[in-house]
Design a protein around this motif. Sequence first.
Motif, PDB file in Angstrom:
ATOM      1  N   LEU A  79       0.811  -1.224   0.000  1.00  0.00           N
ATOM      2  CA  LEU A  79       0.000   0.000   0.000  1.00  0.00           C
ATOM      3  C   LEU A  79       0.841   1.268   0.000  1.00  0.00           C
ATOM      4  CD1 LEU A  79      -2.698  -0.985   2.670  1.00  0.00           C
ATOM      5  CD2 LEU A  79      -2.870  -1.186   0.173  1.00  0.00           C
ATOM      6  N   GLY A  80       2.125   1.136   0.279  1.00  0.00           N
ATOM      7  CA  GLY A  80       2.970   2.322   0.386  1.00  0.00           C
ATOM      8  C   GLY A  80       2.703   3.085   1.670  1.00  0.00           C
ATOM      9  N   LYS A  81       2.139   2.411   2.661  1.00  0.00           N
ATOM     10  CA  LYS A  81       1.761   3.076   3.915  1.00  0.00           C
ATOM     11  C   LYS A  81       2.680   2.657   5.068  1.00  0.00           C
ATOM     12  CE  LYS A  81      -2.067   5.168   2.478  1.00  0.00           C
ATOM     13  NZ  LYS A  81      -3.381   4.763   3.019  1.00  0.00           N
ATOM     14  N   GLU A 148       8.214   8.050  -1.214  1.00  0.00           N
ATOM     15  CA  GLU A 148       8.101   6.883  -2.094  1.00  0.00           C
ATOM     16  C   GLU A 148       6.723   6.233  -1.979  1.00  0.00           C
ATOM     17  OE1 GLU A 148      12.279   7.861  -1.729  1.00  0.00           O
ATOM     18  OE2 GLU A 148      10.689   7.592  -0.227  1.00  0.00           O
ATOM     19  N   GLY A 149       6.172   6.252  -0.767  1.00  0.00           N
ATOM     20  CA  GLY A 149       4.849   5.664  -0.570  1.00  0.00           C
ATOM     21  C   GLY A 149       3.764   6.377  -1.348  1.00  0.00           C
ATOM     22  N   GLU A 150       3.852   7.708  -1.434  1.00  0.00           N
ATOM     23  CA  GLU A 150       2.847   8.464  -2.189  1.00  0.00           C
ATOM     24  C   GLU A 150       3.004   8.222  -3.687  1.00  0.00           C
ATOM     25  OE1 GLU A 150       0.947  12.969  -2.539  1.00  0.00           O
ATOM     26  OE2 GLU A 150       2.597  12.570  -1.163  1.00  0.00           O
ATOM     27  N   ILE A 151       4.234   8.109  -4.141  1.00  0.00           N
ATOM     28  CA  ILE A 151       4.451   7.786  -5.552  1.00  0.00           C
ATOM     29  C   ILE A 151       3.878   6.409  -5.855  1.00  0.00           C
ATOM     30  CG2 ILE A 151       6.178   7.386  -7.344  1.00  0.00           C
ATOM     31  CD1 ILE A 151       8.019   9.316  -5.887  1.00  0.00           C
ATOM     32  N   PHE A 152       4.088   5.467  -4.936  1.00  0.00           N
ATOM     33  CA  PHE A 152       3.535   4.119  -5.098  1.00  0.00           C
ATOM     34  C   PHE A 152       2.016   4.177  -5.190  1.00  0.00           C
ATOM     35  CE2 PHE A 152       1.759   0.181  -3.489  1.00  0.00           C
ATOM     36  CZ  PHE A 152       2.522  -0.798  -4.108  1.00  0.00           C
ATOM     37  N   ASN A 153       1.401   4.984  -4.352  1.00  0.00           N
ATOM     38  CA  ASN A 153      -0.049   5.128  -4.353  1.00  0.00           C
ATOM     39  C   ASN A 153      -0.545   5.717  -5.673  1.00  0.00           C
ATOM     40  OD1 ASN A 153      -2.680   5.236  -2.699  1.00  0.00           O
ATOM     41  ND2 ASN A 153      -2.507   7.332  -3.436  1.00  0.00           N
ATOM     42  N   THR A 154       0.205   6.672  -6.217  1.00  0.00           N
ATOM     43  CA  THR A 154      -0.178   7.285  -7.495  1.00  0.00           C
ATOM     44  C   THR A 154      -0.095   6.269  -8.630  1.00  0.00           C
ATOM     45  OG1 THR A 154       0.605   9.458  -6.769  1.00  0.00           O
ATOM     46  CG2 THR A 154       0.357   9.113  -9.138  1.00  0.00           C
ATOM     47  N   ILE A 155       0.961   5.456  -8.636  1.00  0.00           N
ATOM     48  CA  ILE A 155       1.087   4.420  -9.672  1.00  0.00           C
ATOM     49  C   ILE A 155      -0.047   3.409  -9.529  1.00  0.00           C
ATOM     50  CG2 ILE A 155       2.536   2.555 -10.558  1.00  0.00           C
ATOM     51  CD1 ILE A 155       4.977   4.099  -9.578  1.00  0.00           C
ATOM     52  N   THR A 156      -0.371   3.077  -8.301  1.00  0.00           N
ATOM     53  CA  THR A 156      -1.393   2.063  -8.051  1.00  0.00           C
ATOM     54  C   THR A 156      -2.785   2.520  -8.457  1.00  0.00           C
ATOM     55  OG1 THR A 156      -0.113   1.213  -6.173  1.00  0.00           O
ATOM     56  CG2 THR A 156      -2.445   0.600  -6.277  1.00  0.00           C
ATOM     57  N   HIS A 157      -3.161   3.740  -8.052  1.00  0.00           N
ATOM     58  CA  HIS A 157      -4.535   4.213  -8.253  1.00  0.00           C
ATOM     59  C   HIS A 157      -4.685   5.277  -9.341  1.00  0.00           C
ATOM     60  CE1 HIS A 157      -5.707   1.983  -4.693  1.00  0.00           C
ATOM     61  NE2 HIS A 157      -4.723   2.557  -4.012  1.00  0.00           N
ATOM     62  N   ALA A 166      -2.143  -0.624 -11.360  1.00  0.00           N
ATOM     63  CA  ALA A 166      -2.111  -1.790 -10.483  1.00  0.00           C
ATOM     64  C   ALA A 166      -2.357  -3.080 -11.245  1.00  0.00           C
ATOM     65  CB  ALA A 166      -3.142  -1.629  -9.374  1.00  0.00           C
ATOM     66  N   ASP A 167      -3.112  -2.997 -12.337  1.00  0.00           N
ATOM     67  CA  ASP A 167      -3.397  -4.199 -13.113  1.00  0.00           C
ATOM     68  C   ASP A 167      -2.290  -4.524 -14.113  1.00  0.00           C
ATOM     69  OD1 ASP A 167      -3.981  -1.887 -14.581  1.00  0.00           O
ATOM     70  OD2 ASP A 167      -5.441  -2.927 -15.855  1.00  0.00           O
ATOM     71  N   LYS A 168      -1.309  -3.644 -14.228  1.00  0.00           N
ATOM     72  CA  LYS A 168      -0.229  -3.836 -15.195  1.00  0.00           C
ATOM     73  C   LYS A 168       1.112  -4.088 -14.529  1.00  0.00           C
ATOM     74  CE  LYS A 168      -2.592  -0.712 -18.402  1.00  0.00           C
ATOM     75  NZ  LYS A 168      -3.716  -0.440 -17.473  1.00  0.00           N
ATOM     76  N   LEU A 169       1.286  -3.543 -13.337  1.00  0.00           N
ATOM     77  CA  LEU A 169       2.558  -3.672 -12.633  1.00  0.00           C
ATOM     78  C   LEU A 169       2.323  -4.304 -11.266  1.00  0.00           C
ATOM     79  CD1 LEU A 169       3.998  -0.108 -13.378  1.00  0.00           C
ATOM     80  CD2 LEU A 169       4.728  -2.249 -14.451  1.00  0.00           C
ATOM     81  N   SER A 170       3.070  -5.346 -10.959  1.00  0.00           N
ATOM     82  CA  SER A 170       2.973  -5.953  -9.627  1.00  0.00           C
ATOM     83  C   SER A 170       3.524  -4.973  -8.602  1.00  0.00           C
ATOM     84  CB  SER A 170       3.775  -7.254  -9.589  1.00  0.00           C
ATOM     85  OG  SER A 170       5.170  -6.974  -9.685  1.00  0.00           O
TER      86      SER A 170
END
Length: 206
Positions: A79-81, A148-157, A166-170
């Motif tokens: 979750l990047g949290k 980094e967690g916020e960037i992860f969240n942006t990529i995910t959602h 999220a459906d393209k990158l694990s």
Amino acid sequence: MRYAYLVLALVVIGTVSIFGFRGSISTKPPLEVFPDMDRQAKYKPQAESPFFADGRADRPLPAGVVSRGDLRADDHLYLGKATNGNFAAGFPASISIDAKLLERGKDRYSIFCLPCHGTIGDGNGITKSYGMGSTPTYHDDRLRKMTEGEIFNTITHGKAAMGAYADKLSPEERWAVIAYVRALQRAQTGSINDVPASHKSELGIK
């Protein structure tokens, strides 16, 4: 005697096969050699069942059950949290920042990010030539300071005009992309002082 029965059975089967009424029309039900295979004692999906109080054959899953291997208890990784619920700074402990990770990040970045964000992350991708001019540069102070967690969240959602990946990158691939983005950012601000002394000679510096 056993062999006699076997021979008799083969004769009967052969006779029926050759002289039987194959292809003829009949109102009788077909012969079922193994009826339990045709009429299995089972419930079909969403069938009724008088056995359970709610009348359903399908049983609800126990509370809290998860698929094997899909527990995902590490909020930082998935979750990047951080433990306090805020976006985490830094990478999860299970992610090793090495050349292999950066190479994977570069590969995924080149496929999914480069068209909009550009080769060096300045927002000058090919899509800008087709009217998409709102792609931000990674070299803006706001994005440099983003965790980094916020960037992860942006990529995910996704965010704004950017779709979710999220459906393209694990999750691991998303962290690899983030590591590569950080490398792109560092490449724009790096100085000779960042080069280890053992490698300065390769640049002709003593």
